[in-house]
Design an enzyme around this catalytic site. Structure first.
Site, mmCIF file in Angstrom:
data_model
loop_
_atom_site.group_PDB
_atom_site.id
_atom_site.type_symbol
_atom_site.label_atom_id
_atom_site.label_comp_id
_atom_site.label_asym_id
_atom_site.label_seq_id
_atom_site.Cartn_x
_atom_site.Cartn_y
_atom_site.Cartn_z
ATOM 1 N N GLU A 1 -10.984 6.330 5.279
ATOM 2 C CA GLU A 1 -11.037 5.221 6.263
ATOM 3 C C GLU A 1 -11.395 5.998 7.532
ATOM 4 O OE1 GLU A 1 -6.756 4.151 6.540
ATOM 5 O OE2 GLU A 1 -7.082 2.998 4.712
ATOM 6 N N LYS B 1 0.626 -1.299 -0.131
ATOM 7 C CA LYS B 1 -0.034 0.197 -0.137
ATOM 8 C C LYS B 1 0.825 1.384 0.060
ATOM 9 C CE LYS B 1 -3.932 1.937 2.745
ATOM 10 N NZ LYS B 1 -5.110 1.730 3.702
ATOM 11 N N ASP C 1 -6.278 7.008 14.619
ATOM 12 C CA ASP C 1 -5.985 5.972 13.764
ATOM 13 C C ASP C 1 -4.335 5.457 14.081
ATOM 14 O OD1 ASP C 1 -5.364 3.728 12.101
ATOM 15 O OD2 ASP C 1 -6.740 4.440 10.433
#
Ligand code: AMP
Length: 592
Positions: free
Chosen positions: A146, A69, A168
């Site tokens: 997200e 990613k 996060d």
């Protein structure tokens, strides 16, 4: 109605979910809801994805790709065996694997998906994600951020307007986003982060700590040996997780260097001191995020935790201090993003969605201890151990210290509530742990609270130095009313005294009472049922591994399985406990 799945295509792990009767359901991949974002090829040149690929990372690093990613949107090729692939192609292998498992679960083809990306992903990275979906045979109907997905998971079905802070902290990256929900529209207003800050850095701090200790003791730098480094990495990560639930943990590696063993105990306090500077950086990001959105901490309605590393208790503490709110983590921080993506998929497909209900404890459970309040000494400060909104079942521990020299007993009192003074909360029950060793003040007593899905609380107190244990179960559903003042006063006095007390345990089921140290060693063998259950679970994990590991390792596992079986057949519970531990060690090492 058509099915649109939700996919969290993560750097470390990926998950796929689908909306069922208005609620998101995470689809397991080979029995595990979390699939490592790992792609490799096996010895026959066959493509392998997920846990099987990750299991080969130590033995075959050249034919395994991790963290693709990070390269999404870049014009690069990565080598896999004797071929080269674009990041989109590698990601498509991950997506195809998830799609395959979803199709198996649903019993029909899966053609459409919502995929999540970090809020900071630019257009190129978003398009690359869409292309990866296309290559996997998926029509990517929407790419969502997200933090938006996380907010949806908490707020679907709630019409109110909300300002949410999504924190996060994953393995390698941190980001914080300010998400505003207004008239059903979910929007990321500001986002900040650090792409090189995460749980992996915490592991590294623990490794540095033990490297230093080993060097000091033996004059040897373990860091120069690749195999030792990898062993330490696996060990440190395990210890880090243990410290999220317990006040102490050990890094133990036998024969780490020739015939030398490594055995270092780390307390949560020490660990928290190590990671505090890194967590301070996350606070700076929160401040910048609030500034960008022209908001103050008091404007935030809810803080939501995402990413495995947010299980670290210190993360909760600093957020509470910074924002003044208890963060929400009742939905698993590993799964929340994919669940939110499934909700978005459901919304697009025209499904009705409801907020996710999970089994949580609505109350905090803890004990009372001598401490400071508003600068003043207080004999009965409430020390929360299991915090409200924690998903069930849960097990958490903390350490307490005796108040006087040669204290022989400690009266453990358990309360439920949110008040800062223990006796202002609801008294659940108490018991006395007697026969403590003669030790100066400060003798460590580890208190562990285990709350099951039915609200049954198992409280265990252990004298750390000797292992002397006492455990009692309490039914939290039939709690007594608040104590009256006289009773509260009695409690306060009893905490200050080191005198033994008469026990009134009739209403609690006594699990184990050990009154002296010798007995404690003999009886520290856990009960038969949990041992058998553990053996069964370990056998399952071992069988899963056997096909994908080197023959040498497979032989170790088979040998240990045999010994484990023998212990069961002969009813030798001590041996069963030992072989369980050995098996778990081997499996843990190979799984990671
Ligand atoms: P993610 O990228 O969201 O999958 O998060 C992975 C990171 O979370 C890794 O650094 C893990 O070691 C860490 N992690 C997972 N479980 C825990 C835990 N119980 N306590 C602390 N860190 C954890």
């Amino acid at each position: 109605m058509e099915t649109i799945v939700g996919i969290d295509l993560g750097t470390t792990n990926s998950e796929i979910s689908v909306l069922e009767e208005g609620k998101p359901k995470v689809i397991a991949v080979d029995g595990d809801p979390i699939m490592p974002s790992c792609v490799g090829i096996d010895q026959n040149g066959k493509l392998i994805v997920g846990r099987t690929a990750k299991n080969r990372i130590i033995s075959d690093p050249e034919t395994t790709i991790l963290s693709i990613k990070r390269k999404m949107g870049e014009n690069v090729r990565v080598k896999l065996g004797d071929k080269e692939f674009s990041p989109e192609e590698i990601s498509s292998f991950i997506l195809s694997e998830l799609k395959k498992h979803a199709e198996k679960y649903l019993g029909k083809p899966v053609e459409k998906a919502v995929i999540t990306v970090p809020a900071y992903f630019d257009d190129r990275q978003r398009n690359a994600t869409k292309d990866a979906g296309k290559l996997a045979g998926l029509d990517v109907v929407r790419i969502i951020n997200e933090p938006t997905a996380a907010a949806l998971a908490y707020d679907a079905g709630h019409p109110e307007n909300h300002k949410l802070l999504v924190y996060d902290l994953g393995g390698g990256t941190f980001d914080v986003s300010l998400v505003v929900v207004e008239d059903g529209v979910v929007e990321v207003k500001a986002s900040h982060g650090d792409t090189k800050l995460g749980g992996d850095d915490f592991d590294q701090l623990l490794i540095n700590h033990v490297l230093e200790i080993f060097k000091e003791k033996h004059g040897i730098d373990l860091n120069v040996d690749l195999r030792s480094r990898r062993r330490l990495l696996v060990s440190a990560e395990k210890v880090k997780r243990e410290l999220s639930d317990a006040p102490f943990a050990r890094i133990r590696e036998e024969y780490i260097h020739n015939d030398l063993h490594l055995d270092v105990e780390i307390s949560r306090d020490e660990y928290e001191e190590m990671i505090m500077p890194l967590l301070q950086k996350t606070l700076q990001c929160i401040q910048m995020c609030l500034k960008d959105a022209s908001l103050l901490p008091k404007d935030i309605d809810k803080v939501i935790l995402v990413g495995g590393a947010t299980r670290t208790p210190l993360v909760h503490k600093i957020i509470r201090q910074e924002i003044g709110l208890d963060p929400h983590y009742e939905i698993s921080p590993d799964l929340i993003v994919s669940m939110g993506a499934a909700i978005q998929g459901g919304i697009i497909a025209g499904d009705k969605t409801h907020s996710i209900l999970v089994d949580i404890t609505p109350y905090t459970f803890g004990t009372g201890a001598i401490g400071e309040r508003e600068g003043m000494f207080h004999p009965d400060i409430f020390v929360p151990i299991i915090k409200r909104n924690t998903a069930l079942p849960v097990s958490k521990g903390d350490v307490f210290f005796t108040a006087v020299d040669n204290q022989e007993a400690v009266d453990v009192k358990i309360y439920q509530g949110e008040e800062p003074i223990a006796t202002d909360n609801i008294f659940i029950g108490d018991f006395v742990i007697k026969g403590l060793s003669k030790a100066p003040q400060g003798n460590a007593i580890v208190l562990n609270l285990e709350l099951d899905i039915n609200g049954i609380l198992k409280v265990t107190a252990i004298e750390k130095a000797t292992g002397l244990t006492k455990a009692v179960t309490m039914d939290t559903k039939n709690v007594k009313p608040h104590l009256d003042i006289a009773e509260a006063q009695k409690n306060i006095e009893s905490l200050l005294s080191d005198e033994d007390e008469d026990e009134d345990e009739d209403e609690y089921e006594e699990v184990e009472t050990i009154d002296n140290v010798e007995e404690s060693v003999a009886s520290s063998e856990p009960g038969k049922q949990p041992l058998l259950a553990k053996a069964k679970a370990l056998r399952k994990r071992a069988e899963k591994l056997l096909g994908s590991i080197a023959e040498e390792d497979a032989k170790d596992i088979r040998d240990m399985l045999e010994k484990n079986r023998e212990a069961i057949n002969t009813g030798d519970m001590k041996r069963l406990a030992e072989t369980n531990t050995s098996l778990e060690d081997i499996i843990f090492y190979l799984e990671d």
